[in-house]
Motif scaffolding. Structure first.
Motif, PDB file in Angstrom:
ATOM      1  N   VAL A 132      15.054 -23.242 -35.620  1.00 30.20           N
ATOM      2  CA  VAL A 132      15.341 -24.654 -35.883  1.00 30.20           C
ATOM      3  C   VAL A 132      15.439 -24.928 -37.386  1.00 30.20           C
ATOM      4  N   ILE A 133      14.443 -24.489 -38.137  1.00 32.91           N
ATOM      5  CA  ILE A 133      14.468 -24.769 -39.581  1.00 32.91           C
ATOM      6  C   ILE A 133      15.662 -24.101 -40.248  1.00 32.91           C
ATOM      7  N   GLN A 134      15.957 -22.863 -39.862  1.00 29.78           N
ATOM      8  CA  GLN A 134      17.081 -22.160 -40.483  1.00 29.78           C
ATOM      9  C   GLN A 134      18.396 -22.909 -40.257  1.00 29.78           C
ATOM     10  N   ARG A 135      18.566 -23.427 -39.049  1.00 30.00           N
ATOM     11  CA  ARG A 135      19.805 -24.160 -38.740  1.00 30.00           C
ATOM     12  C   ARG A 135      19.908 -25.445 -39.537  1.00 30.00           C
ATOM     13  N   LEU A 136      18.807 -26.188 -39.593  1.00 29.03           N
ATOM     14  CA  LEU A 136      18.825 -27.434 -40.358  1.00 29.03           C
ATOM     15  C   LEU A 136      19.120 -27.146 -41.817  1.00 29.03           C
ATOM     16  N   PHE A 137      18.520 -26.082 -42.286  1.00 36.32           N
ATOM     17  CA  PHE A 137      18.704 -25.702 -43.681  1.00 36.32           C
ATOM     18  C   PHE A 137      20.177 -25.368 -43.954  1.00 36.32           C
ATOM     19  N   ALA A 138      20.780 -24.589 -43.045  1.00 40.53           N
ATOM     20  CA  ALA A 138      22.193 -24.214 -43.181  1.00 40.53           C
ATOM     21  C   ALA A 138      23.093 -25.455 -43.123  1.00 40.53           C
ATOM     22  N   SER A 139      22.767 -26.392 -42.218  1.00 40.01           N
ATOM     23  CA  SER A 139      23.556 -27.635 -42.135  1.00 40.01           C
ATOM     24  C   SER A 139      23.462 -28.404 -43.442  1.00 40.01           C
ATOM     25  N   GLY A 140      22.279 -28.473 -43.994  1.00 43.36           N
ATOM     26  CA  GLY A 140      22.078 -29.172 -45.265  1.00 43.36           C
ATOM     27  C   GLY A 140      22.929 -28.558 -46.368  1.00 43.36           C
ATOM     28  N   LEU A 141      22.947 -27.217 -46.410  1.00 43.44           N
ATOM     29  CA  LEU A 141      23.728 -26.527 -47.445  1.00 43.44           C
ATOM     30  C   LEU A 141      25.213 -26.829 -47.306  1.00 43.44           C
ATOM     31  N   SER A 142      25.718 -26.822 -46.062  1.00 47.12           N
ATOM     32  CA  SER A 142      27.165 -27.033 -45.929  1.00 47.12           C
ATOM     33  C   SER A 142      27.524 -28.488 -46.228  1.00 47.12           C
ATOM     34  N   LEU A 143      26.607 -29.425 -45.894  1.00 48.68           N
ATOM     35  CA  LEU A 143      26.868 -30.820 -46.266  1.00 48.68           C
ATOM     36  C   LEU A 143      26.874 -30.989 -47.781  1.00 48.68           C
ATOM     37  N   GLN A 144      25.977 -30.272 -48.419  1.00 47.54           N
ATOM     38  CA  GLN A 144      25.913 -30.351 -49.884  1.00 47.54           C
ATOM     39  C   GLN A 144      27.229 -29.852 -50.501  1.00 47.54           C
ATOM     40  N   ALA A 145      27.750 -28.758 -49.944  1.00 48.68           N
ATOM     41  CA  ALA A 145      29.021 -28.204 -50.420  1.00 48.68           C
ATOM     42  C   ALA A 145      30.144 -29.219 -50.192  1.00 48.68           C
ATOM     43  N   LEU A 146      30.094 -29.873 -49.027  1.00 49.12           N
ATOM     44  CA  LEU A 146      31.099 -30.890 -48.712  1.00 49.12           C
ATOM     45  C   LEU A 146      31.051 -32.034 -49.731  1.00 49.12           C
ATOM     46  N   ALA A 147      29.813 -32.489 -50.033  1.00 51.42           N
ATOM     47  CA  ALA A 147      29.644 -33.591 -50.990  1.00 51.42           C
ATOM     48  C   ALA A 147      30.253 -33.219 -52.337  1.00 51.42           C
ATOM     49  N   ASP A 178      17.753 -36.629 -45.597  1.00 44.02           N
ATOM     50  CA  ASP A 178      17.113 -36.798 -44.283  1.00 44.02           C
ATOM     51  C   ASP A 178      16.773 -35.442 -43.664  1.00 44.02           C
ATOM     52  N   LEU A 179      17.724 -34.512 -43.793  1.00 48.91           N
ATOM     53  CA  LEU A 179      17.479 -33.180 -43.226  1.00 48.91           C
ATOM     54  C   LEU A 179      16.273 -32.533 -43.899  1.00 48.91           C
ATOM     55  N   ASP A 180      16.175 -32.690 -45.225  1.00 47.76           N
ATOM     56  CA  ASP A 180      15.032 -32.116 -45.950  1.00 47.76           C
ATOM     57  C   ASP A 180      13.711 -32.709 -45.439  1.00 47.76           C
ATOM     58  N   THR A 181      13.733 -34.050 -45.226  1.00 47.74           N
ATOM     59  CA  THR A 181      12.526 -34.699 -44.714  1.00 47.74           C
ATOM     60  C   THR A 181      12.166 -34.143 -43.337  1.00 47.74           C
ATOM     61  N   THR A 182      13.196 -33.967 -42.509  1.00 46.33           N
ATOM     62  CA  THR A 182      12.958 -33.429 -41.167  1.00 46.33           C
ATOM     63  C   THR A 182      12.361 -32.021 -41.243  1.00 46.33           C
ATOM     64  N   ILE A 183      12.904 -31.210 -42.146  1.00 47.42           N
ATOM     65  CA  ILE A 183      12.370 -29.844 -42.302  1.00 47.42           C
ATOM     66  C   ILE A 183      10.892 -29.899 -42.686  1.00 47.42           C
ATOM     67  N   THR A 184      10.559 -30.809 -43.610  1.00 45.33           N
ATOM     68  CA  THR A 184       9.158 -30.941 -44.019  1.00 45.33           C
ATOM     69  C   THR A 184       8.279 -31.329 -42.834  1.00 45.33           C
ATOM     70  N   GLN A 185       8.798 -32.270 -42.012  1.00 45.63           N
ATOM     71  CA  GLN A 185       8.011 -32.694 -40.840  1.00 45.63           C
ATOM     72  C   GLN A 185       7.806 -31.533 -39.866  1.00 45.63           C
ATOM     73  N   ILE A 186       8.838 -30.741 -39.685  1.00 45.67           N
ATOM     74  CA  ILE A 186       8.700 -29.600 -38.760  1.00 45.67           C
ATOM     75  C   ILE A 186       7.698 -28.593 -39.311  1.00 45.67           C
ATOM     76  N   ARG A 187       7.775 -28.370 -40.626  1.00 39.49           N
ATOM     77  CA  ARG A 187       6.803 -27.440 -41.218  1.00 39.49           C
ATOM     78  C   ARG A 187       5.377 -27.919 -40.993  1.00 39.49           C
ATOM     79  N   THR A 188       5.165 -29.233 -41.129  1.00 40.14           N
ATOM     80  CA  THR A 188       3.830 -29.783 -40.884  1.00 40.14           C
ATOM     81  C   THR A 188       3.416 -29.553 -39.437  1.00 40.14           C
TER      82      THR A 188
END
Ligand SMILES: Nc1ncnc2c1ncn2[C@@H]1O[C@H](COP(=O)(O)OP(=O)(O)O)[C@@H](O)[C@H]1O
Ligand SMILES: [Mg+2]
Length: 236
Positions: free
Chosen positions: A42-57, A75-85
């Motif tokens: 889950v975290i790896q996927r969210l992280f990858a999505s975040g990276l591709s959105l960043q590239a898009l931006a 938002d994705l970063d916040t979600t990743i932090t919540q999952i880590r917790t």
């Protein structure tokens, strides 16, 4: 007869506890698996999505569209932090049922076992789980320091731990078959144990174990404090 009865009772308690421990182990396995899935997938996927959105931006150039996309990345970063917790909490030992002192003592043993390289033999006698808090707290600290010392200094191949509670006295003895304690100058951990004993009007005693074979080898640490009224007087 009273001793016989106490021993029977402590065997029964031990069995009940072993059953509870097995249940807990199964629960922890399941949590471990969920935590690993969350972490690895889950975290790896969210992280990858975040990276591709960043590239898009970056390709969009500055403007409201890029701001929207970067907002989503946040938002994705916040979600990743919540999952880590959540993963961290999953990995915690369930605390709904407070752990008895025996279980916590065995946790200490389990913590130090990898450093020792072998399993200590542990023996309980008497009503360990009903000790006063102050005594329990110190007992845990004493066991941890004694076993850590054996792991760090003794080069032992075996350790025996005996924890004995009577109505009037709590004693913990840790014996190893290592190099022996000798005349050590510097003492830090042991000084704390001495202090923890004196606070209860008790004693710390160190020496070679009486092996019965005539050649003392290794170290025996005996930490002993009075219980009952003497202890209450100390605390008052
Ligand atoms: N079980 C043991 N076997 C051999 N030596 C020991 C043992 N426990 C303690 N020692 C010796 O006593 C010294 C003092 O122990 P301690 O006060 O706990 O300090 P520390 O563990 O920080 O060195 C150790 O440095 C070590 O030389
Ligand atoms: Mg030490």
């Amino acid at each position: 007869m009273a001793t016989g009865f106490a021993n029977q009772a402590s065997v029964a308690l031990e069995l009940a506890r072993a059953r509870a421990d097995r249940h807990r182990a199964a629960l922890l396995d399941e949590r471990e698996r969920i935590a690993a899935d969350l972490h690895d997938h889950v975290i790896q996927r969210l992280f990858a999505s975040g990276l591709s959105l960043q590239a898009l931006a970056a390709t969009l150039g500055p403007g409201p569209a890029a701001d929207r996309v970067l907002g989503t990345v946040d938002d994705l970063d916040t979600t990743i932090t919540q999952i880590r917790t959540a993963i961290f909490q999953l990995q915690q030992v369930p605390s709904a049922t407070p752990r008895g002192l025996r279980a916590r003592l065995l946790d200490v043993v389990a913590d130090v076992t990898p450093a020792l390289g072998f399993d200590p033999a542990v023996r309980f006698a008497g009503l360990i789980d009903t000790l006063p808090d102050a005594a329990s707290h110190d007992l845990l600290a004493v066991l941890r320091e004694a076993l850590t010392n054996t792991a760090r200094h003794a080069q032992a191949t075996a350790v025996e731990v005996a924890i004995i509670a009577t109505a009037r006295r709590l004693t913990v003895e840790v014996r190893d078959d290592g190099v022996g304690i000798g005349d050590t100058g510097r003492r830090s951990g042991l000084a704390h144990l001495q202090h923890r004993a004196e606070r209860h009007g008790g004693t710390l005693d160190l020496g070679p174990p009486e092996t019965g074979s005539g050649d003392p080898a290794g170290t025996r640490l005996t930490w002993s404090i009075p219980l009952g009224e003497a202890d209450l007087d100390q605390l008052a």
